[in-house]
Scaffold this active site. Sequence first.
Site, PDB file in Angstrom:
ATOM      1  N   ASN A  66     -59.292 -57.112  -4.170  1.00  0.00           N
ATOM      2  CA  ASN A  66     -58.655 -55.863  -3.749  1.00  0.00           C
ATOM      3  C   ASN A  66     -58.049 -55.169  -4.958  1.00  0.00           C
ATOM      4  OD1 ASN A  66     -55.826 -56.976  -4.045  1.00  0.00           O
ATOM      5  ND2 ASN A  66     -56.610 -58.340  -2.446  1.00  0.00           N
ATOM      6  N   ASP A 125     -57.948 -61.249   3.304  1.00  0.00           N
ATOM      7  CA  ASP A 125     -57.916 -61.724   4.696  1.00  0.00           C
ATOM      8  C   ASP A 125     -59.151 -62.538   5.050  1.00  0.00           C
ATOM      9  OD1 ASP A 125     -55.464 -60.483   5.304  1.00  0.00           O
ATOM     10  OD2 ASP A 125     -56.481 -58.562   5.536  1.00  0.00           O
TER      11      ASP A 125
END
Length: 415
Positions: free
Chosen positions: A220, A289
């Site tokens: 990310n 996640d």
Amino acid sequence: MVSSSLRGRTIVVGVTGGIAAYKAAALVSRLTQRGADVRVIMTESAAKFVAPLTFQTLSRNPVYTDTFDERDPAVVSHIDLADHADLFIVAPATANIIAKMAHGLADDMLSTTLLATTAPILVAPAMNVHMYAHPAVQANLRLLAERGVRFVEPGTGQLACGYVGKGRLAEPETIADTAEALLAEMAREAAGGHPLAGRRVIVTAGGTVERIDPVRYITNDSSGKMGIAIAEAARDLGADVTLIAARVTAELPAGVEVVRVESAEDMLRAVMERFDEADVVVKAAAVADYRPAVRRTSKMKKKEDRLTLELEKTPDILAEAGRRKTKQLLIGFAAETDDLEANAMDKLRRKNCDLIVANDVTAPGAGFDVDTNAVSVFDAAGRTAEWKVMPKREIGLRLMRLAAERLADREAEAP
């Protein structure tokens, strides 16, 4: 209302030769209105943008421009200014004065006084976007930061040269607020020592990496800057700090234990190995996640026009910490794009956190890979603090002071 942290304080403001010098007039005005005794030093170039009379009128004090213009035979002006300063602000700070400060040059009134002062120094850079990004300028900024110089990061936007990018002088109100916070911080530390002395603090930072194969991965946009700022703040407030860092783009701090990890699984293991001994755990890392259900041991070859990856959930580090906590003060982060308060409160309850720090990553100055942030802090009763756009370093200090207060309150209430 005049701020008590600035009332009666002597602040020397150094103004250098950039178009943003006109904003320094507004800064001097704000500092004076808040009760500070402001003394202005201008470089020769700065005086070509704004007349010294402007600053003399706003500060109600003489303006200094020449090292050899000695007005009082009883003192040496640049030493007298250096000795009496409670804080030294350089705004705007050009690439030239930053280089002089970094390398100890003293060839005019401002650089000579800066070299002589022992006061804390706050620098607000302003220059062309390419100049600011130049490796020499960035190296000078890092060198000054290592020496304890504090910064008000430049903003991003339309520059006077016509470019759009990072390099615009921070707003005078922001600089004044940062100066006030810095002096207040110094006063608190002088009065109360180090509120986290003897405490063990764990901070996670950066973005985790979930491997697809040996050369590809999922990650990310996290730079790790917020977590690193928190670790530095906890260290400066006296804590014994462990920073568990995944992929980061910011420089790792000195004076803390640094544990490097890659994946969410790695980070979970590193946190839990140290969890029982911790007093405060701050989970500022951006943990993936999901991860690939299958990690290839060799590089995948390009064969088909499309590739489908099956993903599985990664371990939830914050939830596991919430389940296992006993005495720990657990602080989570929530990067949101909408419904900030509702999502933050839901996360606080689900993960059994004591505090949640939430920010809207779409807001200017509060997203990934920038040096500022704007956050709201929530506890079980709701929003307990809101901090507008400011340097991440300052947010880190405020959060760690809040953590120290919560620990002290908890111990005071214990039977």
